[in-house]
Design a protein around this motif. Structure first.
Motif, PDB file in Angstrom:
ATOM      1  N   TYR A   6     -25.753   0.608  39.795  1.00 24.48           N
ATOM      2  CA  TYR A   6     -25.690  -0.590  40.626  1.00 24.48           C
ATOM      3  C   TYR A   6     -24.461  -1.267  40.569  1.00 24.48           C
ATOM      4  O   TYR A   6     -23.932  -1.281  39.404  1.00 24.48           O
ATOM      5  N   ALA A   7     -23.883  -1.628  41.574  1.00 32.49           N
ATOM      6  CA  ALA A   7     -22.810  -2.541  42.006  1.00 32.49           C
ATOM      7  C   ALA A   7     -23.174  -3.977  42.685  1.00 32.49           C
ATOM      8  O   ALA A   7     -23.255  -3.603  43.953  1.00 32.49           O
ATOM      9  N   LEU A   8     -23.705  -4.855  42.107  1.00 32.33           N
ATOM     10  CA  LEU A   8     -24.302  -5.619  43.028  1.00 32.33           C
ATOM     11  C   LEU A   8     -23.607  -7.060  42.647  1.00 32.33           C
ATOM     12  O   LEU A   8     -22.956  -7.384  41.633  1.00 32.33           O
ATOM     13  N   GLY A   9     -23.252  -7.920  43.639  1.00 34.40           N
ATOM     14  CA  GLY A   9     -22.967  -9.238  43.520  1.00 34.40           C
ATOM     15  C   GLY A   9     -21.215  -9.347  43.081  1.00 34.40           C
ATOM     16  O   GLY A   9     -20.541  -8.591  43.599  1.00 34.40           O
ATOM     17  N   GLY A  10     -20.845  -9.910  41.952  1.00 38.08           N
ATOM     18  CA  GLY A  10     -20.026  -9.751  41.602  1.00 38.08           C
ATOM     19  C   GLY A  10     -19.392  -8.483  41.176  1.00 38.08           C
ATOM     20  O   GLY A  10     -18.156  -8.244  40.942  1.00 38.08           O
ATOM     21  N   PHE A  26     -25.327  -7.536  48.195  1.00 34.29           N
ATOM     22  CA  PHE A  26     -24.762  -8.909  47.832  1.00 34.29           C
ATOM     23  C   PHE A  26     -26.322  -9.680  47.763  1.00 34.29           C
ATOM     24  O   PHE A  26     -26.601 -10.204  48.530  1.00 34.29           O
ATOM     25  N   PRO A  27     -26.766  -9.777  46.569  1.00 37.71           N
ATOM     26  CA  PRO A  27     -28.132 -10.453  46.742  1.00 37.71           C
ATOM     27  C   PRO A  27     -28.178 -11.890  46.394  1.00 37.71           C
ATOM     28  O   PRO A  27     -29.142 -12.562  46.178  1.00 37.71           O
ATOM     29  N   GLU A  28     -26.977 -12.494  46.500  1.00 37.27           N
ATOM     30  CA  GLU A  28     -27.027 -14.022  46.128  1.00 37.27           C
ATOM     31  C   GLU A  28     -27.521 -14.816  47.088  1.00 37.27           C
ATOM     32  O   GLU A  28     -28.241 -15.930  46.368  1.00 37.27           O
ATOM     33  N   VAL A  29     -27.925 -14.471  48.307  1.00 41.92           N
ATOM     34  CA  VAL A  29     -28.548 -15.055  49.102  1.00 41.92           C
ATOM     35  C   VAL A  29     -29.968 -15.574  48.670  1.00 41.92           C
ATOM     36  O   VAL A  29     -30.538 -16.536  48.745  1.00 41.92           O
ATOM     37  N   ASP A  30     -30.569 -14.607  47.950  1.00 38.22           N
ATOM     38  CA  ASP A  30     -31.875 -14.883  47.478  1.00 38.22           C
ATOM     39  C   ASP A  30     -32.023 -15.630  46.167  1.00 38.22           C
ATOM     40  O   ASP A  30     -33.163 -16.348  45.939  1.00 38.22           O
ATOM     41  N   LEU A  31     -30.607 -15.901  45.726  1.00 38.61           N
ATOM     42  CA  LEU A  31     -30.492 -17.066  44.711  1.00 38.61           C
ATOM     43  C   LEU A  31     -30.217 -18.439  45.313  1.00 38.61           C
ATOM     44  O   LEU A  31     -29.994 -19.286  44.359  1.00 38.61           O
ATOM     45  N   THR A  70     -29.102 -10.543  54.613  1.00 38.06           N
ATOM     46  CA  THR A  70     -30.301 -10.190  54.047  1.00 38.06           C
ATOM     47  C   THR A  70     -30.296 -10.024  52.735  1.00 38.06           C
ATOM     48  O   THR A  70     -31.273  -9.762  52.101  1.00 38.06           O
ATOM     49  N   GLY A  71     -28.842  -9.709  52.053  1.00 39.04           N
ATOM     50  CA  GLY A  71     -28.952  -9.336  50.570  1.00 39.04           C
ATOM     51  C   GLY A  71     -29.347  -8.189  50.233  1.00 39.04           C
ATOM     52  O   GLY A  71     -29.916  -7.760  49.070  1.00 39.04           O
ATOM     53  N   ARG A  72     -29.560  -7.133  51.155  1.00 42.31           N
ATOM     54  CA  ARG A  72     -30.135  -5.874  51.129  1.00 42.31           C
ATOM     55  C   ARG A  72     -29.240  -4.778  50.311  1.00 42.31           C
ATOM     56  O   ARG A  72     -28.273  -4.786  50.158  1.00 42.31           O
ATOM     57  N   HIS A  73     -29.867  -3.923  49.570  1.00 40.67           N
ATOM     58  CA  HIS A  73     -29.376  -2.927  49.044  1.00 40.67           C
ATOM     59  C   HIS A  73     -28.906  -1.864  49.686  1.00 40.67           C
ATOM     60  O   HIS A  73     -29.779  -1.341  50.572  1.00 40.67           O
ATOM     61  N   VAL A  74     -27.716  -1.295  49.452  1.00 43.26           N
ATOM     62  CA  VAL A  74     -27.173  -0.193  50.299  1.00 43.26           C
ATOM     63  C   VAL A  74     -26.856   1.101  49.185  1.00 43.26           C
ATOM     64  O   VAL A  74     -26.132   0.972  48.407  1.00 43.26           O
ATOM     65  N   ASP A  75     -27.502   2.259  49.732  1.00 42.34           N
ATOM     66  CA  ASP A  75     -27.141   3.296  48.980  1.00 42.34           C
ATOM     67  C   ASP A  75     -25.979   4.048  48.995  1.00 42.34           C
ATOM     68  O   ASP A  75     -25.126   3.508  50.158  1.00 42.34           O
TER      69      ASP A  75
END
Length: 255
Positions: free
Chosen positions: A110-114, A135-140, A167-172
């Motif tokens: 994982y390399a998410l958000g920050g 970038f999942p920040e939108v869900d927070l 969308t905050g979706r994860h990308v492989d």
């Protein structure tokens, strides 16, 4: 200086940081910010520094800002602490982006958000096949605050950046490569070898040239073409005045 959340090495101007939180998948808190900042101090002070690589000692690169720490500030109403944390993270990423050395992120897991913002602050990104970015920040109820809203559009374009952010979706790893978020995808166990090869390659380049190259590209990316070409001419002229350039030109001409 002893570190608790990172492991470091330096050799012949080649700097390396492994994010190495022993308990968690490298949430970025104020301590981690400070430890990375201390390494940047050394890089900035080293006239022989050429490259800085950043990777993880564990299964994941970095899961983003330390939400547990942020929650403490929300619960206690310590808004100055929260805003200071936002500002410090943004300043740290800008320091990485502005370094006069080549910066390369080796991303696994994982390399998410920050964590993704840290990767985007680097010049080059190498991903292992396990890499998952987003970038999942939108869900927070938040937005990326350490450069994500600014650097992502410069990498993937405005429309794609908006889609990923809202969308905050994860990308492989495969899609991240297709979108240009990462520059190469390799087997997970090869990420460290790739970074080492880059460090060795860049160590052989002329001492003075990398800052000129980086500066020309970055200035041109933010300027009209004619301005960029003029700045390229200035950089190339000053680079050519260096004694090492004369020596390399003469050596090549004698072959």
């Amino acid at each position: 200086m002893g570190f608790e959340l990172i492991e470091t090495s330096v050799k012949n101007g080649q700097y390396h940081i492994d994010l190495a939180n022993p308990d968690k998948p490298n949430p970025i808190n104020d301590q981690l910010q400070a430890e990375i900042g201390a390494v940047l101090d050394d890089v900035e002070a080293d006239d022989e520094a050429k490259v800085l690589t950043v990777a993880s000692a564990g299964e994941h690169f970095a899961v983003g800002a330390d939400i547990a720490r942020m929650n403490e500030w929300f619960e206690s109403g310590e808004w100055d602490e929260l805003i200071g944390f936002f500002r410090a993270g943004q300043e740290l990423m800008s320091r990485i982006a502005d370094l006069e050395v080549v910066t390369i992120a080796g991303i696994n897991g994982y390399a998410l958000g920050g964590g993704l913002e840290l990767g985007l602050a680097c010049d080059i990104r190498i991903a292992g096949e396990s890499a998952t970015v987003g970038f999942p920040e939108v869900d927070l109820g938040m937005i990326p605050g350490w450069g994500g809203t600014q650097r992502l559009p410069r990498v993937v374009g405005e429309s794609t950046a908006k889609e990923l952010l809202v969308t905050g979706r994860h990308v492989d790893a495969g899609e991240a490569f297709e979108l240009g978020i990462v520059d190469r995808v390799v087997d997970d166990e090869e990420v460290g070898d790739e970074l080492a090869e880059y460090r060795e390659t860049l160590a052989q380049k002329p001492d003075h040239i990398l800052p000129y190259l980086l500066d020309a590209v970055e200035t041109g990316a933010e300027s009209p073409l004619e301005t960029g070409l003029s700045y390229e001419l200035v950089c190339n002229t000053f680079a050519s005045f260096d004694e090492e350039t004369s020596e390399r030109i003469a050596e090549f001409a004698d072959r």
